[in-house]
Design a protein around this motif. Structure first.
Motif, PDB file in Angstrom:
ATOM      1  N   THR A  14       0.840  -1.313  -0.062  1.00  0.00           N
ATOM      2  CA  THR A  14       0.151   0.150  -0.070  1.00  0.00           C
ATOM      3  C   THR A  14       0.927   1.120  -0.231  1.00  0.00           C
ATOM      4  N   SER A  15       0.447   2.281  -0.689  1.00  0.00           N
ATOM      5  CA  SER A  15       1.235   3.534  -0.498  1.00  0.00           C
ATOM      6  C   SER A  15       0.170   4.694  -0.808  1.00  0.00           C
ATOM      7  N   ASN A  16       0.531   5.745  -0.015  1.00  0.00           N
ATOM      8  CA  ASN A  16      -0.140   7.283  -0.397  1.00  0.00           C
ATOM      9  C   ASN A  16       1.289   8.235  -0.432  1.00  0.00           C
ATOM     10  N   PRO A  17       1.817   7.954  -1.834  1.00  0.00           N
ATOM     11  CA  PRO A  17       3.164   8.727  -1.656  1.00  0.00           C
ATOM     12  C   PRO A  17       3.009  10.023  -2.123  1.00  0.00           C
ATOM     13  N   PRO A  18       3.873  11.020  -2.335  1.00  0.00           N
ATOM     14  CA  PRO A  18       3.771  12.473  -2.825  1.00  0.00           C
ATOM     15  C   PRO A  18       3.279  12.402  -3.994  1.00  0.00           C
ATOM     16  N   TYR A  19       2.306  13.150  -4.488  1.00  0.00           N
ATOM     17  CA  TYR A  19       1.671  13.055  -5.766  1.00  0.00           C
ATOM     18  C   TYR A  19       1.241  14.508  -6.365  1.00  0.00           C
ATOM     19  N   ILE A  20       1.335  15.441  -5.493  1.00  0.00           N
ATOM     20  CA  ILE A  20       0.786  16.797  -5.986  1.00  0.00           C
ATOM     21  C   ILE A  20       1.861  17.478  -6.577  1.00  0.00           C
ATOM     22  N   ARG A  21       1.580  18.171  -7.926  1.00  0.00           N
ATOM     23  CA  ARG A  21       2.631  18.783  -8.605  1.00  0.00           C
ATOM     24  C   ARG A  21       2.810  20.183  -8.358  1.00  0.00           C
ATOM     25  N   LYS A  69       6.721  -5.228  -8.633  1.00  0.00           N
ATOM     26  CA  LYS A  69       7.042  -6.346  -9.420  1.00  0.00           C
ATOM     27  C   LYS A  69       8.304  -7.332  -8.846  1.00  0.00           C
ATOM     28  N   LYS A  70       9.023  -6.920  -8.296  1.00  0.00           N
ATOM     29  CA  LYS A  70      10.056  -7.922  -7.862  1.00  0.00           C
ATOM     30  C   LYS A  70       9.794  -8.464  -6.547  1.00  0.00           C
ATOM     31  N   THR A  71       8.871  -7.760  -5.797  1.00  0.00           N
ATOM     32  CA  THR A  71       8.778  -8.270  -4.453  1.00  0.00           C
ATOM     33  C   THR A  71       7.231  -8.709  -4.111  1.00  0.00           C
ATOM     34  N   LEU A  72       6.436  -8.455  -4.993  1.00  0.00           N
ATOM     35  CA  LEU A  72       5.018  -9.353  -4.702  1.00  0.00           C
ATOM     36  C   LEU A  72       4.975 -10.814  -5.090  1.00  0.00           C
ATOM     37  N   ASN A  73       4.295 -11.429  -4.144  1.00  0.00           N
ATOM     38  CA  ASN A  73       3.986 -12.910  -4.536  1.00  0.00           C
ATOM     39  C   ASN A  73       3.259 -12.918  -5.830  1.00  0.00           C
ATOM     40  N   ASN A  74       2.900 -14.084  -6.164  1.00  0.00           N
ATOM     41  CA  ASN A  74       2.148 -14.505  -7.547  1.00  0.00           C
ATOM     42  C   ASN A  74       0.774 -13.849  -7.385  1.00  0.00           C
ATOM     43  N   SER A  75      -0.015 -13.817  -6.357  1.00  0.00           N
ATOM     44  CA  SER A  75      -1.174 -13.346  -6.278  1.00  0.00           C
ATOM     45  C   SER A  75      -1.165 -11.954  -5.775  1.00  0.00           C
ATOM     46  N   GLY A  76      -0.189 -11.278  -5.470  1.00  0.00           N
ATOM     47  CA  GLY A  76       0.155 -10.001  -4.849  1.00  0.00           C
ATOM     48  C   GLY A  76      -0.688  -8.926  -5.390  1.00  0.00           C
ATOM     49  N   VAL A  77      -0.945  -7.741  -4.521  1.00  0.00           N
ATOM     50  CA  VAL A  77      -1.580  -6.641  -5.050  1.00  0.00           C
ATOM     51  C   VAL A  77      -1.182  -5.219  -4.497  1.00  0.00           C
ATOM     52  N   VAL A  78      -1.063  -4.329  -5.254  1.00  0.00           N
ATOM     53  CA  VAL A  78      -0.555  -2.966  -4.827  1.00  0.00           C
ATOM     54  C   VAL A  78      -1.950  -2.139  -4.936  1.00  0.00           C
ATOM     55  N   TYR A  79      -1.998  -1.310  -3.559  1.00  0.00           N
ATOM     56  CA  TYR A  79      -3.103  -0.487  -3.617  1.00  0.00           C
ATOM     57  C   TYR A  79      -2.348   1.204  -3.437  1.00  0.00           C
ATOM     58  N   PHE A  80      -2.946   1.796  -4.191  1.00  0.00           N
ATOM     59  CA  PHE A  80      -2.506   3.244  -4.388  1.00  0.00           C
ATOM     60  C   PHE A  80      -3.561   4.357  -4.052  1.00  0.00           C
ATOM     61  N   GLU A  81      -3.298   5.529  -3.295  1.00  0.00           N
ATOM     62  CA  GLU A  81      -3.797   6.615  -3.267  1.00  0.00           C
ATOM     63  C   GLU A  81      -3.257   7.426  -4.342  1.00  0.00           C
ATOM     64  N   ILE A  82      -3.932   8.078  -5.067  1.00  0.00           N
ATOM     65  CA  ILE A  82      -3.395   9.045  -6.262  1.00  0.00           C
ATOM     66  C   ILE A  82      -3.825  10.386  -6.188  1.00  0.00           C
ATOM     67  N   ASN A  83      -3.124  11.040  -7.374  1.00  0.00           N
ATOM     68  CA  ASN A  83      -3.736  12.252  -7.603  1.00  0.00           C
ATOM     69  C   ASN A  83      -4.956  12.264  -8.553  1.00  0.00           C
ATOM     70  N   GLU A  84      -5.772  12.864  -8.024  1.00  0.00           N
ATOM     71  CA  GLU A  84      -7.302  12.898  -8.818  1.00  0.00           C
ATOM     72  C   GLU A  84      -7.102  13.312 -10.388  1.00  0.00           C
ATOM     73  N   TYR A  85      -6.253  14.078 -10.804  1.00  0.00           N
ATOM     74  CA  TYR A  85      -5.959  14.481 -12.138  1.00  0.00           C
ATOM     75  C   TYR A  85      -5.150  13.597 -12.870  1.00  0.00           C
ATOM     76  N   LEU A  86      -4.535  12.406 -12.423  1.00  0.00           N
ATOM     77  CA  LEU A  86      -3.628  11.526 -13.209  1.00  0.00           C
ATOM     78  C   LEU A  86      -3.977  10.168 -12.987  1.00  0.00           C
ATOM     79  N   GLY A  87      -5.540  10.098 -12.820  1.00  0.00           N
ATOM     80  CA  GLY A  87      -5.957   8.614 -12.624  1.00  0.00           C
ATOM     81  C   GLY A  87      -5.517   7.745 -13.967  1.00  0.00           C
ATOM     82  N   LYS A  88      -5.780   8.234 -15.255  1.00  0.00           N
ATOM     83  CA  LYS A  88      -5.545   7.429 -16.380  1.00  0.00           C
ATOM     84  C   LYS A  88      -4.202   7.371 -16.500  1.00  0.00           C
ATOM     85  N   GLU A  89      -3.314   8.339 -16.299  1.00  0.00           N
ATOM     86  CA  GLU A  89      -1.990   8.231 -16.516  1.00  0.00           C
ATOM     87  C   GLU A  89      -1.357   7.180 -15.579  1.00  0.00           C
TER      88      GLU A  89
END
Length: 280
Positions: free
Chosen positions: A184-191, A230-250
């Motif tokens: 999981t991560s809520n990293p810096p994302y504001i331009r 990609k290197k550290t998730l198990n085969n069925s592993g999942v990543v969850y992000f909080e994102i910038n609302e303006y950069l969803g598609k990107e």
């Protein structure tokens, strides 16, 4: 002065700085901590007269609010996903949209027992601690580049009796042989170009290293975390992000180009593109 009169005074004095709803919410938080009044009791006791000491405490808080200091920093705490967290100017103030990210993970994995979870960019510790509290059988680790943030996070984990392994590291350089089921991560994302739309209390009192990214590389941390995942998730592993609302598609496109599948973009309660879930 009666509580009702003080609440009206709060809203009047804060009108140049905050919307009426924000002013009312801040009065409620201050009354809860200073006077011990729940929202229900506050509504029932509005005709009560404050003591001189409590009135002075409430007015001191009001003066700090008028100087754009966040109510959470004034009170030294913030509510998040059913618990109270210590906050300082070294960590981001936990926000409701991040609660929605936590809730997504908890609902997805409520019946799972053996889980290894890593949170990246932990700040106050609100994400990993909430996950540990609601998925108690999981092993939960947490990374942050800020030693000062980790001090706050460790204190919160101790207070809330959550066993978390905290790691002082920069995710842009961090590596490990450990495998994870969830990242999981809520990293810096504001331009930087979005600064002008932000509230002064955020700009003046929250850590910029946890908020801002270069305009020319806004997905800097998402790319790094995706490569790490990609290197550290198990085969069925999942990543969850909080994102910038303006950069969803990107962000979705970036994950798909890196080989992630089942990429799900989810809106928050305000209808903004705010969360992404993806698996390998």
């Amino acid at each position: 002065m009666k509580l009702r009169e003080l609440e009206e005074y709060y809203q009047l004095e804060l009108a140049p700085v905050y919307h009426a709803e924000e002013g009312a919410a801040m009065f409620g938080l201050a009354a809860e901590q200073v006077l011990g009044l729940s929202p229900l009791k506050l509504r029932m006791e509005k005709e009560n007269v404050l003591s001189d000491i409590n009135l002075q405490k409430m007015l001191t808080i009001l003066n700090e609010l008028k100087m754009h200091k966040p109510i959470q920093h004034i009170l030294g705490q913030a509510h998040f996903y059913g618990a109270v967290y210590k906050v300082t100017e070294d960590v981001l103030i936990p926000r409701p949209e991040t609660e929605e990210l936590v809730d997504w993970v908890v609902n997805d994995y409520s019946t799972h027992k053996e889980l290894n979870i890593l949170d990246i960019g932990t700040g106050s510790g609100c994400i990993p601690i909430s996950l540990k509290r609601h998925l108690p059988a999981a092993k939960v680790g947490s990374i942050d580049i800020s030693e000062k943030a980790l001090i706050v996070a460790r204190e919160n984990a101790h207070t809330l009796n959550a066993g978390i392994e905290f790691i002082h590291a920069d995710i842009l350089e961090y590596d490990t042989e450990e495998k994870f089921d969830i990242i999981t991560s809520n990293p810096p994302y504001i331009r930087n170009l979005e600064k002008k739309a932000m509230h002064q209390n955020v700009l003046d009192h929250e850590p910029h290293t946890a908020l801002f990214v270069p305009d020319e590389n806004p997905l800097l941390f998402y790319k790094s975390i995706a490569d790490f995942a990609k290197k550290t998730l198990n085969n069925s592993g999942v990543v969850y992000f909080e994102i910038n609302e303006y950069l969803g598609k990107e962000t979705v496109d970036m994950l798909m180009k890196r080989g992630f599948s089942n990429v799900e973009l989810r809106k928050d309660m305000q209808g903004k593109d705010r969360m992404i879930k993806a698996s390998l």
